[in-house]
Design an enzyme around this catalytic site. Sequence first.
Site, PDB file in Angstrom:
ATOM      1  N   GLU A  66       0.843  -1.207   0.000  1.00  0.00           N
ATOM      2  CA  GLU A  66       0.000   0.000   0.000  1.00  0.00           C
ATOM      3  C   GLU A  66       0.870   1.245   0.000  1.00  0.00           C
ATOM      4  O   GLU A  66       1.997   1.199   0.471  1.00  0.00           O
ATOM      5  CB  GLU A  66      -0.835   0.045   1.301  1.00  0.00           C
ATOM      6  N   LYS A  91       2.460   4.578   1.349  1.00  0.00           N
ATOM      7  CA  LYS A  91       2.654   5.110   2.692  1.00  0.00           C
ATOM      8  C   LYS A  91       2.246   6.585   2.644  1.00  0.00           C
ATOM      9  O   LYS A  91       2.969   7.431   2.122  1.00  0.00           O
ATOM     10  CB  LYS A  91       4.101   4.958   3.142  1.00  0.00           C
ATOM     11  N   ASP A 105       1.372  10.352   3.570  1.00  0.00           N
ATOM     12  CA  ASP A 105       2.099  11.296   4.407  1.00  0.00           C
ATOM     13  C   ASP A 105       1.112  12.271   5.037  1.00  0.00           C
ATOM     14  O   ASP A 105       0.856  13.346   4.520  1.00  0.00           O
ATOM     15  CB  ASP A 105       3.120  12.041   3.544  1.00  0.00           C
ATOM     16  N   TYR A 134      -6.858   2.104   6.499  1.00  0.00           N
ATOM     17  CA  TYR A 134      -6.142   0.908   6.071  1.00  0.00           C
ATOM     18  C   TYR A 134      -6.024  -0.190   7.124  1.00  0.00           C
ATOM     19  O   TYR A 134      -5.408  -1.215   6.873  1.00  0.00           O
ATOM     20  CB  TYR A 134      -4.735   1.265   5.568  1.00  0.00           C
ATOM     21  N   LYS A 158      10.975   3.140   2.181  1.00  0.00           N
ATOM     22  CA  LYS A 158      11.002   4.583   1.880  1.00  0.00           C
ATOM     23  C   LYS A 158      11.670   4.817   0.531  1.00  0.00           C
ATOM     24  O   LYS A 158      12.764   4.298   0.289  1.00  0.00           O
ATOM     25  CB  LYS A 158      11.795   5.322   2.957  1.00  0.00           C
ATOM     26  N   CYS A 174       9.431  48.521  -5.882  1.00  0.00           N
ATOM     27  CA  CYS A 174       9.097  47.459  -6.848  1.00  0.00           C
ATOM     28  C   CYS A 174      10.311  47.234  -7.758  1.00  0.00           C
ATOM     29  O   CYS A 174      10.855  48.200  -8.300  1.00  0.00           O
ATOM     30  CB  CYS A 174       7.876  47.880  -7.667  1.00  0.00           C
ATOM     31  N   CYS A 225       9.069  48.602 -11.600  1.00  0.00           N
ATOM     32  CA  CYS A 225       8.775  50.005 -11.912  1.00  0.00           C
ATOM     33  C   CYS A 225       9.457  50.977 -10.941  1.00  0.00           C
ATOM     34  O   CYS A 225       9.389  52.187 -11.138  1.00  0.00           O
ATOM     35  CB  CYS A 225       7.272  50.244 -11.922  1.00  0.00           C
ATOM     36  N   CYS A 229       3.058  46.175  -4.953  1.00  0.00           N
ATOM     37  CA  CYS A 229       3.388  47.330  -5.770  1.00  0.00           C
ATOM     38  C   CYS A 229       2.027  47.875  -6.187  1.00  0.00           C
ATOM     39  O   CYS A 229       1.240  47.174  -6.813  1.00  0.00           O
ATOM     40  CB  CYS A 229       4.189  46.909  -7.009  1.00  0.00           C
ATOM     41  N   CYS A 256       2.591  49.703 -13.563  1.00  0.00           N
ATOM     42  CA  CYS A 256       3.811  48.880 -13.496  1.00  0.00           C
ATOM     43  C   CYS A 256       3.790  47.826 -14.606  1.00  0.00           C
ATOM     44  O   CYS A 256       2.798  47.128 -14.776  1.00  0.00           O
ATOM     45  CB  CYS A 256       3.884  48.226 -12.120  1.00  0.00           C
TER      46      CYS A 256
HETATM   47  S1  IVH Z   1       0.344   0.454   8.833  1.00  0.00           S
HETATM   48  C1  IVH Z   1       0.958  -1.695  12.620  1.00  0.00           C
HETATM   49  N1  IVH Z   1      -0.196   1.456   6.474  1.00  0.00           N
HETATM   50  O1  IVH Z   1       3.129   5.540   8.512  1.00  0.00           O
HETATM   51  C2  IVH Z   1       0.503  -0.923  11.478  1.00  0.00           C
HETATM   52  N2  IVH Z   1       0.795   2.878   8.087  1.00  0.00           N
HETATM   53  O2  IVH Z   1       5.885   5.275   9.786  1.00  0.00           O
HETATM   54  C3  IVH Z   1       1.285   0.305  11.292  1.00  0.00           C
HETATM   55  N3  IVH Z   1       1.133   5.180   7.315  1.00  0.00           N
HETATM   56  O3  IVH Z   1       2.302   5.780  11.846  1.00  0.00           O
HETATM   57  C4  IVH Z   1       0.733   1.232  10.327  1.00  0.00           C
HETATM   58  N4  IVH Z   1       0.293   4.902   5.304  1.00  0.00           N
HETATM   59  O4  IVH Z   1       0.605   6.688  10.267  1.00  0.00           O
HETATM   60  C5  IVH Z   1       0.312   1.690   7.692  1.00  0.00           C
HETATM   61  N5  IVH Z   1      -0.756   2.218   4.345  1.00  0.00           N
HETATM   62  C6  IVH Z   1      -0.266   2.463   5.563  1.00  0.00           C
HETATM   63  C7  IVH Z   1       0.223   3.715   5.937  1.00  0.00           C
HETATM   64  C8  IVH Z   1       0.752   3.890   7.218  1.00  0.00           C
HETATM   65  C9  IVH Z   1       0.844   5.760   6.139  1.00  0.00           C
HETATM   66  C10 IVH Z   1       1.771   5.866   8.436  1.00  0.00           C
HETATM   67  C11 IVH Z   1       1.182   5.531   9.763  1.00  0.00           C
HETATM   68  C12 IVH Z   1       2.349   5.152  10.628  1.00  0.00           C
HETATM   69  C13 IVH Z   1       3.527   5.614   9.851  1.00  0.00           C
HETATM   70  C14 IVH Z   1       4.693   4.702  10.158  1.00  0.00           C
END
Ligand code: IVH
Length: 682
Positions: free
Chosen positions: A118, A120, A122, A234, A321, A415, A418, A433, A438
Site C-alpha cells: 500500500e 505510505k 504522508d 487501512y 522509503k 518594486c 517600476c 506594488c 507597473c
Molecule cells: S500500517 C501496525 N499502512 O506511517 C501498522 N501505516 O511510519 C502500522 N502510514 O504511523 C501502520 N500509510 O501513520 C500503515 N498504508 C499504511 C500507511 C501507514 C501511512 C503511516 C502511519 C504510521 C507511519 C509509520
Amino acid sequence: MVFMEITQEQQRLRDLQEQLRYHNYRYYIINDPVISDLEFDRYYRELLELEDKYPDFKTQDSPTQRAGTQPSEAFARLAHPAPILSLDNAFSAQELNAWLDRINKLDPRVERSAFSLEPKLDGLTVVLHYENGIFARGATRGNSEVGEEITENLRTIRTMPLRIPQNPDGPPPPEYLVVRGEAFITLPDFEKMNEELIARGERTYVNPRNTAAGSLRQLDSSLVAKKPLTLLVYQIVVNSDGNPPTQIETLEYLEMMGFPVPDYDFCSNLENVIESLDKWESLKETLDYEIDGVVIKINDLELAETLGIVGKAPRGAIAFKFPAQIVTTKLEKIKVNVGRTGVITPYAVLTPVEIGGVTVKQATLHNFDFIKEKDIREGDRVMIKRAGEVIPYVMGPVKDLRTGNEYEFSPPKFCPVCKESVEHFKGEVAWYCVNAGCEAQLIRNIEHFVSRPAMDIVGLGIKIVEQLAQEGLIQNVSDLYQLNRDELLTLDGFGEKKADNLLGAIQLSKTQPLARLITALGIRGVGEVVASTLASHFGDLNALGNASLDVLENIPGIGPNIAVAIQDWFLKAANLKILINLKTSDVWPTNEIVDQNLVENQPLNGKNFVITGTLEGYSRTELKEYLQSLGARVIGSVSAKTDYVVVGANPGSKFEKARELGISVLSEIELNQLFSSIIHGN
Ligand code: IVH
C-alpha cells in the site's frame, strides 16, 4: 557520587537523544519541522545503534522508547483499545531482504507468504471509533496508548463516513469497530487553497502534511471545516465481529463498509513485491497525494501477529522509503516576483540541483515572514523539497553548515520592475506594488485577461503579450481592442495570417458573457465563482461599480475583504478609463439579473455535478457555465451528495468513486440527451 568519564560515542548518543526530542516536538506538537523525515530517520537509526551498544544510556525518556509523542494538554485524552503501533523502515532492497530473512527465521511460513503493498500516506494518523455503525469518537495517535480526542474536528472531513455501511447493500455494522487511517490534504486541493489565500492577500501554507496535521489539532472545529481534509483507512484496530484473516480482505471489508481505502497491490511472492515497488515509485509522481514510500505487510494477519513486535513496530510489516525528494543546495540569491495584483513574492535562486530526475534552479520562499521566521539567508545551504506537481519549495536553512558568508535579506522597499515604493495593507502578510502602470503587473494582468477561464482569447500567449507591451502597443487590457492590422504587421514574427487570426480572436471575445469579463478584470479575490454570482446579481459593470459596500457584503459568498477589493477597483481612475474604453469598443456584455425566486424553478436546481475526463464538445469552463445557468452546482469531488458524474475520455479516480458510491454516471452523449430533454421540456 562518582562521575564517570563518558566517551565521545556516548556523548554523541546523548546529543542525539536531545536533538531527536527537539525534532519530535517540532514535528508533532508545532507541526513545523526543520529537518527532513529522511534525516530524522538517519539520526534515529544512529541512536538505536548506539543505545544497543550502550544499553545503560537507553533512558526511559529516550525518543526511541515511544512511538509518538505525548498528547497535548489542550485536548481531552482518549485511550486506544489496542496500541497504535508504528513501522520500521527499509531504505534499500538489501534492507528489505534482511527484514524477510529475520522474520523467516522466526517463522518459516514467511517464505511462502503473500503480501499486501500500500502507499505510505504522508499525513496524520487518526483512530476512528464506530458504535453500531455510528461514528462515536476519534483521536490522534498521541503516544500510541493514548491520543488526543478530536471527534468534532474529524466530523468535518467530508470523506469520513459518519455512519457505516455507507451503501445500503453493505454488510451489517459490528457493534463496535475501531479503524485506523491517515488524514491528509491532496496536492490539487492544497494548491487551490493557497491560490485562494494569495488572491485574498493572506499567508499561504508551506506543505500539505503539516497543514493537515496542524488543522486537525486546532481547537475550533469550524476552522478545521474550512480545510480540504480527506482520509484513507487501512487497518482495523478492533472489531467486535472478529477481523478478516488477511490484510487484503481487511481492505476489501473496509471498502464494503464505505470507508475510503488506499489503492493496494496483492503480491503473491517477493518478486511481485519488487515489481510493485517499481510501479509505485514511478506512479508516485502522478498521484494527487504525497507518499514517501510504500508499506509492505504480511498478508496473513495471524502469521503477522505471531511474529510479534520490536519496540513499537510490528515485525510483520515494514515501510519501504523511496529516496527522498529532498536535497540540499546553495541559495545563491533571493529575488522577487511581481504578480498580477501587484503582490510581491520572494523566490530563491539556487545552485542547480537534481531532485527526482528534474533539475531545480528556483524554489518558492512563500512570503517575507517565512524568510524571517526560518532565518533563511543568502548564501545558506538550504533544504529543498519537491513533491508531485507542486512548485519546489525551500524548507529551511542547514544552520550547521554556515561559514559566515551568509547575508540576511531585507524585503525590497521599491518594486523591482517600476521602482515605485511598495505598500503593506493592514491585516495582510503580503507586500504590494500599487502602481497600476507597473509593466510587470500590466503583463500579468493581460495574461490573466486573455486566459481560458476569463476572455479566452486563443493565440494570445505570454510571448505576444510581452511583445505588445514592450512595443508600447498596449498599456492596459482595453488597448487590446484598439490594435490594428498595420501595427501588428510591423512586429517581429507577424505575418498577415497571424495578425488576422489574432484580431479575429480578440473580436470574438467581445461576445463572452459578463461573468467572464468580471473574472478577467482581475479584482483581488474575485475568481470564476464570485464573478458568476456578481454577474447574475448586477447584470452589468455599471451596476456593479455603483454598488455600495453594504449591498456587496449582503450577497451570499461575498465577504468584507472581497467587497472592499471590488469597491477599490472601481474607484481607481486608471480602471475607470479601462471601463470607458471597453464600453466604446463594444466589450460590454450584460446579463439577465437572476431573481432568486426564479432560481428554484430552474431545471437542474440543487443538483450537484462533478466533471471528470476530457469532453469533445465542451471545455470544462463552458460546461460548468452551462450547467450553472441551468441551476446546477458544479463541485470538485465525488461524495454521497453528488447527483451526476459527467465522464469524458481518460477519466480520473472520480469515475471509480462514482461507481463505488452508486452515483449516476453520464457519458457526453447522455449529457446531451439530458440537455435536449430540458430544452424540449420532456
Ligand atoms: S500500517 C501496525 N499502512 O506511517 C501498522 N501505516 O511510519 C502500522 N502510514 O504511523 C501502520 N500509510 O501513520 C500503515 N498504508 C499504511 C500507511 C501507514 C501511512 C503511516 C502511519 C504510521 C507511519 C509509520
